[in-house]
Design a protein around this motif. Structure first.
Motif, short mmCIF file in Angstrom:
data_model
loop_
_atom_site.label_atom_id
_atom_site.label_comp_id
_atom_site.label_asym_id
_atom_site.label_seq_id
_atom_site.Cartn_x
_atom_site.Cartn_y
_atom_site.Cartn_z
N SER A 22 16.79 33.35 18.38
CA SER A 22 16.85 33.63 16.95
C SER A 22 18.31 33.66 16.52
O SER A 22 19.15 34.25 17.19
CB SER A 22 16.20 34.99 16.65
OG SER A 22 14.83 34.98 17.00
N VAL A 23 18.61 33.02 15.39
CA VAL A 23 20.00 32.96 14.95
C VAL A 23 20.54 34.36 14.68
O VAL A 23 19.83 35.22 14.14
CB VAL A 23 20.17 32.08 13.70
CG1 VAL A 23 19.85 30.63 14.02
CG2 VAL A 23 19.34 32.58 12.54
N ALA A 82 7.88 32.54 22.07
CA ALA A 82 8.28 31.66 20.97
C ALA A 82 9.76 31.39 21.12
O ALA A 82 10.50 32.17 21.74
CB ALA A 82 8.00 32.30 19.61
N SER A 83 10.20 30.29 20.54
CA SER A 83 11.61 29.92 20.59
C SER A 83 12.04 29.44 19.21
O SER A 83 11.35 28.63 18.58
CB SER A 83 11.81 28.79 21.62
OG SER A 83 13.18 28.55 21.85
N ALA A 84 13.17 29.99 18.72
CA ALA A 84 13.70 29.62 17.40
C ALA A 84 12.65 29.79 16.32
O ALA A 84 12.50 28.93 15.44
CB ALA A 84 14.22 28.18 17.42
N LEU A 85 11.95 30.90 16.36
CA LEU A 85 10.85 31.15 15.41
C LEU A 85 11.15 32.29 14.44
O LEU A 85 10.95 32.17 13.24
CB LEU A 85 9.56 31.45 16.17
CG LEU A 85 8.36 31.90 15.30
CD1 LEU A 85 7.90 30.75 14.41
CD2 LEU A 85 7.22 32.41 16.16
N LEU A 86 11.61 33.43 14.95
CA LEU A 86 11.68 34.64 14.14
C LEU A 86 12.50 34.44 12.88
O LEU A 86 12.15 34.97 11.81
CB LEU A 86 12.28 35.79 14.95
CG LEU A 86 11.43 36.37 16.08
CD1 LEU A 86 12.21 37.48 16.79
CD2 LEU A 86 10.10 36.90 15.56
N ASP A 87 13.58 33.69 12.95
CA ASP A 87 14.48 33.59 11.81
C ASP A 87 13.92 32.77 10.66
O ASP A 87 14.46 32.77 9.57
CB ASP A 87 15.86 33.05 12.22
CG ASP A 87 15.77 31.89 13.19
OD1 ASP A 87 15.30 30.82 12.76
OD2 ASP A 87 16.15 32.05 14.35
N VAL A 88 12.82 32.04 10.88
CA VAL A 88 12.19 31.30 9.79
C VAL A 88 10.89 31.97 9.34
O VAL A 88 10.02 31.33 8.73
CB VAL A 88 11.96 29.82 10.15
CG1 VAL A 88 13.28 29.10 10.30
CG2 VAL A 88 11.12 29.68 11.41
N GLU A 129 7.02 40.25 6.45
CA GLU A 129 5.58 40.46 6.59
C GLU A 129 5.02 39.68 7.77
O GLU A 129 4.16 40.17 8.51
CB GLU A 129 4.87 40.05 5.30
CG GLU A 129 5.15 40.93 4.10
CD GLU A 129 6.57 40.74 3.53
OE1 GLU A 129 7.19 39.65 3.76
OE2 GLU A 129 7.06 41.68 2.87
N GLU A 130 5.50 38.46 7.97
CA GLU A 130 5.01 37.64 9.08
C GLU A 130 5.45 38.20 10.42
O GLU A 130 4.67 38.20 11.40
CB GLU A 130 5.48 36.20 8.90
CG GLU A 130 4.77 35.50 7.76
CD GLU A 130 5.45 34.22 7.32
OE1 GLU A 130 4.81 33.45 6.58
OE2 GLU A 130 6.61 33.98 7.72
N VAL A 131 6.67 38.69 10.51
CA VAL A 131 7.12 39.32 11.74
C VAL A 131 6.31 40.59 12.01
O VAL A 131 5.91 40.86 13.16
CB VAL A 131 8.63 39.64 11.67
CG1 VAL A 131 9.05 40.57 12.81
CG2 VAL A 131 9.43 38.35 11.74
N GLY A 132 6.03 41.34 10.97
CA GLY A 132 5.19 42.53 11.14
C GLY A 132 3.81 42.18 11.64
O GLY A 132 3.25 42.88 12.50
N ALA A 133 3.24 41.08 11.12
CA ALA A 133 1.92 40.66 11.57
C ALA A 133 1.94 40.21 13.03
O ALA A 133 1.01 40.47 13.80
CB ALA A 133 1.42 39.53 10.68
N LEU A 134 3.02 39.53 13.42
CA LEU A 134 3.15 39.09 14.81
C LEU A 134 3.25 40.29 15.74
O LEU A 134 2.59 40.34 16.80
CB LEU A 134 4.38 38.20 14.95
CG LEU A 134 4.73 37.71 16.36
CD1 LEU A 134 3.59 36.87 16.93
CD2 LEU A 134 6.02 36.91 16.35
#
Length: 324
Positions: free
Chosen positions: A199-200, A168-174, A178-183
Motif C-alpha cells: 500500500s502506498v 491482497a497486493s496494492a489494494l488498500l490505497d484504492v 467504508e470498503e476497508v472496514g467491510a474487508l
C-alpha cells in the motif's frame, strides 16, 4: 497512444502530457469517484477504459516481490500452523489478484497443500492468473487454484467461510474507509488472518534531490485521495479497522528501490506519478514538464535511483469456531 490519450496508475485515468511516450495502462493515478478500479480492471464491453494492462503488472512484479516484507512471514506461518487447521490444507483468498503475482510470491513460501481462490472483476486478468499460478508449495505439496469474478465491496464473512488467509497486493490505497472496514469485518467474521501488501505510504525519495520533489509528492498524494479513496492513509485506517475487531496488527515497510536495473519500471512510474500531480494541480504543468524531462534523462543514463515507500500489513484475526 496519441497526445490526447489517458493513462492510469493504481487504477484511474489521467491525461498523458503532450509529447510524452506511451504509458502502459496501470502506470498512472487514481480511479473515478465511486469506482473500485482495482477490481474493475479492463474493458468489459461497456465503454469503460482499460485499467490495468498485464504488461504493467508484469513490469512491476519483480520490484513487488523484492519489496514485500519477509519479516511478516514468520508470524503468519506460526498462525497457519496452529489449529484449527483444515485437514485438506490451506484455503487462501487473493483479493484483486490481477495476474496472480501475490500467489506466485507467497505460495512457494508456505508449507502444505494450498487452494487459492483468485478474486478479480476482470476475466482477462483472471485467465492470466490461473494459467501462471504456482503448482507447488515450499515443501512440494500441491497448489490448486480457482477463479471468481467479484467486487471487494460485496465481500462478506460468508464468502470467506473456511478461509485460512486473505491476501491482497496494492489494494488498500484504492479503497474507501467504508470498503476497508467491510474487508476487516469480513476477515474478522471468518476468523482468518489477512496479509495486505504494497500500500502506498505517500513518501518518495529520488537522487539527486530536486526542489520540485516535495510539491509533486504532495500533489500526487492529494490525487490519490480523490473521491474518498484512502491513498497514503490506507494502512493506518486498515490497522485501526482490524484492531477494532480484536486483531493483532503488524505493519512493516516494503519500499520499491529502483535503480538502473529497473529503468523501464522507473520510467513508467515517473510518467504516471508526475501526470497525476499535474492533474491535481494544473499550475504545476509548466515546471513539471522540465522536471519530468530531467528525471527521465537521468533514468535513461542510469543515474537515477528512486525509493517509493509502501507498507505491508499483517492482521491476525481471532479464530472463530470452524475457521481454518
Amino acid at each position: 497512444m496519441t497526445e490526447s490519450a489517458t493513462t492510469t496508475q493504481h487504477g484511474g485515468t489521467v491525461p498523458v502530457p503532450p509529447g510524452s511516450r506511451e504509458v502502459i495502462p496501470g502506470a498512472g493515478p487514481a480511479p473515478r469517484p465511486g469506482e473500485r478500479a482495482t477490481l474493475r480492471l479492463r474493458d468489459t464491453g461497456d465503454d469503460e477504459p482499460v485499467r490495468y494492462a498485464p504488461e504493467w503488472l508484469r513490469l512491476r512484479e519483480p520490484a513487488d516481490a523484492t519489496a514485500r516484507s519477509y519479516d511478516l512471514l514468520d508470524p503468519l506461518r506460526i498462525r497457519l500452523a496452529n489449529p484449527p487447521r483444515r485437514a485438506d490444507g490451506l484455503v487462501i483468498h487473493d483479493i484483486g489478484c490481477g495476474t496472480g503475482s501475490m500467489g506466485r510470491w507467497l505460495a512457494p513460501r508456505l508449507d502444505g497443500a494450498q487452494h487459492w481462490v483468485l478474486h478479480d472483476r476482470d476475466p482477462y486478468l483472471l485467465h492470466f492468473a490461473a494459467v501462471a499460478s504456482p503448482r507447488s508449495a515450499a515443501d512440494g505439496s500441491h497448489v490448486t487454484v480457482e477463479t471468481r469474478r467479484g467486487d471487494v465491496a460485496r465481500l462478506t464473512s460468508d464468502a470467506l467461510a473456511g478461509a485460512s488467509l486473505v491476501t491482497a497486493s496494492a489494494l488498500l490505497d484504492v479503497l474507501t474507509r467504508e470498503e476497508v472496514g467491510a474487508l476487516a469485518a469480513a476477515c474478522a467474521g471468518a476468523g482468518c488472518p489477512a496479509l495486505l501488501t504494497l500500500s502506498v505510504a505517500g513518501r518518495v525519495e529520488l537522487t539527486e534531490p530536486h526542489p520540485l520533489d516535495r510539491e509533486i509528492t504532495e500533489a500526487f498524494n492529494a490525487h490519490q485521495r480523490r473521491g474518498g479513496l484512502l491513498g497514503p492513509d490506507a494502512v493506518t485506517v486498515a490497522a485501526e479497522a482490524f484492531a477494532e475487531h480484536g486483531a493483532t496488527v503488524r505493519i512493516d515497510p516494503s519500499p520499491w528501490r529502483l535503480g538502473p536495473g529497473e529503468a523501464a519500471l522507473t520510467e513508467q512510474w515517473l510518467r504516471g506519478w508526475v501526470g497525476a500531480a499535474v492533474e491535481e494541480r494544473p499550475e504545476l504543468a509548466a515546471r513539471a514538464d522540465g522536471y519530468l524531462a530531467e528525471r527521465l534523462e537521468a533514468c535513461a543514463a542510469g543515474e537515477l535511483r528512486v525509493a517509493v515507500r509502501h507498507s505491508d500489513l499483517l492482521a491476525l484475526c481471532r479464530p472463530v469456531d470452524g475457521a481454518a
